[in-house]
Motif scaffolding. Structure first.
Motif, PDB file in Angstrom:
ATOM      1  N   LYS A 151      -1.087  38.619 -14.237  1.00  0.00           N
ATOM      2  CA  LYS A 151      -1.228  39.592 -13.228  1.00  0.00           C
ATOM      3  C   LYS A 151       0.315  40.074 -13.047  1.00  0.00           C
ATOM      4  CE  LYS A 151      -1.900  36.484  -9.411  1.00  0.00           C
ATOM      5  NZ  LYS A 151      -2.147  36.273  -8.018  1.00  0.00           N
ATOM      6  N   ASP A 152       0.172  41.322 -12.392  1.00  0.00           N
ATOM      7  CA  ASP A 152       1.494  41.700 -12.309  1.00  0.00           C
ATOM      8  C   ASP A 152       2.475  41.003 -11.131  1.00  0.00           C
ATOM      9  OD1 ASP A 152       0.798  43.523 -14.182  1.00  0.00           O
ATOM     10  OD2 ASP A 152       0.850  45.184 -12.829  1.00  0.00           O
ATOM     11  N   LEU A 153       3.694  40.480 -11.287  1.00  0.00           N
ATOM     12  CA  LEU A 153       4.438  39.536 -10.349  1.00  0.00           C
ATOM     13  C   LEU A 153       5.679  39.911 -10.439  1.00  0.00           C
ATOM     14  CD1 LEU A 153       2.512  36.193 -10.941  1.00  0.00           C
ATOM     15  CD2 LEU A 153       2.220  37.595  -9.022  1.00  0.00           C
ATOM     16  N   ASP A 154       6.606  39.398  -9.464  1.00  0.00           N
ATOM     17  CA  ASP A 154       7.743  39.749  -9.270  1.00  0.00           C
ATOM     18  C   ASP A 154       8.843  38.379  -9.877  1.00  0.00           C
ATOM     19  OD1 ASP A 154       9.721  41.615  -7.110  1.00  0.00           O
ATOM     20  OD2 ASP A 154      10.442  39.837  -8.311  1.00  0.00           O
ATOM     21  N   LEU A 155       9.456  38.554 -10.827  1.00  0.00           N
ATOM     22  CA  LEU A 155       9.875  37.003 -11.369  1.00  0.00           C
ATOM     23  C   LEU A 155      10.870  36.711 -10.196  1.00  0.00           C
ATOM     24  CD1 LEU A 155      10.585  35.122 -13.616  1.00  0.00           C
ATOM     25  CD2 LEU A 155      12.561  36.527 -14.329  1.00  0.00           C
ATOM     26  N   ASN A 156      11.916  37.759  -9.500  1.00  0.00           N
ATOM     27  CA  ASN A 156      12.674  37.206  -8.682  1.00  0.00           C
ATOM     28  C   ASN A 156      11.910  36.278  -7.560  1.00  0.00           C
ATOM     29  OD1 ASN A 156      14.867  38.410  -9.787  1.00  0.00           O
ATOM     30  ND2 ASN A 156      14.727  40.525  -8.585  1.00  0.00           N
ATOM     31  N   GLU A 157      10.760  36.870  -7.058  1.00  0.00           N
ATOM     32  CA  GLU A 157      10.364  36.169  -6.135  1.00  0.00           C
ATOM     33  C   GLU A 157       9.491  34.903  -6.517  1.00  0.00           C
ATOM     34  OE1 GLU A 157       6.856  38.182  -4.028  1.00  0.00           O
ATOM     35  OE2 GLU A 157       8.013  39.757  -3.765  1.00  0.00           O
ATOM     36  N   LEU A 158       9.173  34.748  -7.563  1.00  0.00           N
ATOM     37  CA  LEU A 158       8.376  33.543  -8.324  1.00  0.00           C
ATOM     38  C   LEU A 158       9.648  32.354  -8.339  1.00  0.00           C
ATOM     39  CD1 LEU A 158       6.197  34.162 -11.455  1.00  0.00           C
ATOM     40  CD2 LEU A 158       5.680  33.116  -9.227  1.00  0.00           C
ATOM     41  N   VAL A 159      10.944  32.802  -8.837  1.00  0.00           N
ATOM     42  CA  VAL A 159      11.996  31.893  -9.272  1.00  0.00           C
ATOM     43  C   VAL A 159      12.421  31.592  -7.768  1.00  0.00           C
ATOM     44  CG1 VAL A 159      14.309  31.946  -9.823  1.00  0.00           C
ATOM     45  CG2 VAL A 159      12.596  33.013 -11.346  1.00  0.00           C
ATOM     46  N   GLU A 160      12.578  32.538  -6.820  1.00  0.00           N
ATOM     47  CA  GLU A 160      13.065  31.822  -5.521  1.00  0.00           C
ATOM     48  C   GLU A 160      12.081  30.978  -4.746  1.00  0.00           C
ATOM     49  OE1 GLU A 160      15.982  34.694  -3.126  1.00  0.00           O
ATOM     50  OE2 GLU A 160      14.209  35.852  -3.701  1.00  0.00           O
TER      51      GLU A 160
END
Ligand code: ADP
Length: 222
Positions: free
Chosen positions: A68-77
Motif C-alpha cells: 500500500k502507499d503509506l507515509d513512513l513518517n506517520e508509521l514511525v511516529e
C-alpha cells in the motif's frame, strides 16, 4: 532452534504429568502454579511458531505482500508513540526527529510495522540493566531513498558479533541476561522484509555504549 521449541514443550508436558499424578497432593496454590506455567509456556510456543511460519514464508520466496502507499513518517511516529510509556518507565526518553520530506513508500503495512516495532523493541530490550534507556528516532532523505534510524544507549554489540545478528536463531551470548526473552529471529525477519521491499538495513554499534540500526527504502516519486 530445536532447543527453543523443546523447552516450552517439555515444560507443558511436565505440567500435565503433574496434573495426572494421583500421588501428588494438589493445593489451590499448586494448581495455580501449574496453570500459569502451562499458560506462559503455550504463549512462548505460539510466539515461536508464528515467527517460524513467518520465516518459512520468506524462505520459499513466495512472500505475499499486500503493498500500500503509506507515509513512513506517520508509521514511525505511530509505532514510536506506543513505546513512550515503556521508555519513560525506565527513566529515559524518546527523542524523535522526523525530518524526511519525501516519505511516501509502498510497503506491506503489517510486515513493515513489525519491522519498526522489532527494532524499537530490541532497543529497549537490550538496555543496560537497571539503567534508563534513551532512544533517538529519525527519518531523512537522499535523492532516491527515505531513511529511518533508531539509536539506543543500551548494552551495545561487540564487533565480532555484529555480522551474525541478522542470522536466524543467532543471539549474542549475554551470560547473566537470561531475563531478556527472545529467539533470535526478529532481525532475520526484519532484514528479509526490508530486502524484499528493495530496501537495505545497516547496523553500527559501540559495545557498552549503544547501537544504531538504519533502514533505507526507495521513496515513491510522482
Ligand atoms: P532476539 O531479540 O529474539 O534475541 P533478534 O534477532 O531480534 O533476536 O536479535 C538478535 C540478537 O542481536 C539479540 O539476541 C541481541 O543479542 C542482539 N541485539 C539486537 N538488537 C540489539 C540492540 N538494540 N542492542 C544490543 N543488542 C541487540
Amino acid at each position: 532452534m530445536t532447543h527453543e521449541l523443546k523447552t516450552p514443550i517439555s515444560s507443558i508436558s511436565l505440567a500435565s504429568q503433574m496434573l495426572n499424578d494421583e500421588s501428588l497432593a494438589k493445593s489451590p496454590a499448586m494448581m495455580k502454579h501449574i496453570g500459569t506455567a502451562i499458560q506462559e509456556e503455550s504463549k512462548r510456543l505460539k510466539f515461536l511458531v508464528d515467527r517460524v511460519l513467518q520465516m518459512s514464508m520468506f524462505d520459499k520466496h513466495d512472500a505475499i505482500f499486500k503493498k500500500k502507499d503509506l507515509d513512513l513518517n506517520e508509521l514511525v511516529e505511530n509505532v514510536a508513540n506506543t513505546f513512550t510509556l515503556r521508555v519513560e518507565h525506565t527513566g529515559g526518553k524518546i527523542m524523535t526527529e522526523i525530518g524526511a520530506v519525501e516519505s511516501a513508500i509502498s510497503v506491506d503495512e503489517t510486515h513493515f510495522t513489525n519491522v519498526i516495532f522489532n527494532l524499537i523493541d530490541n532497543a529497549i530490550k537490550y538496555k543496560k540493566p537497571d539503567k534508563a534507556v534513551n532512544l533517538w528516532i529519525k527519518t531523512w532523505n537522499d535523492d532516491d531513498n527515505v531513511f529511518f534510524s533508531v539509536k539506543d544507549d543500551g548494552i551495545g554489540i561487540k564487533k565480532e558479533n555484529l555480522k551474525k545478528i541478522f542470522e536466524k536463531f543467532y543471539r549474542v551470548h549475554t551470560g547473566n541476561r537470561h531475563d531478556v526473552k527472545g529467539f533470535g529471529l526478529g532481525l532475520a525477519y526484519v532484514k528479509n522484509v526490508v530486502n524484499l521491499h528493495k530496501g537495505d538495513i545497516k547496523v553500527e554499534s559501540d559495545y557498552g555504549k549503544g547501537t544504531k540500526f538504519t533502514i533505507s527504502l526507495p521513496f515513491l516519486k510522482d
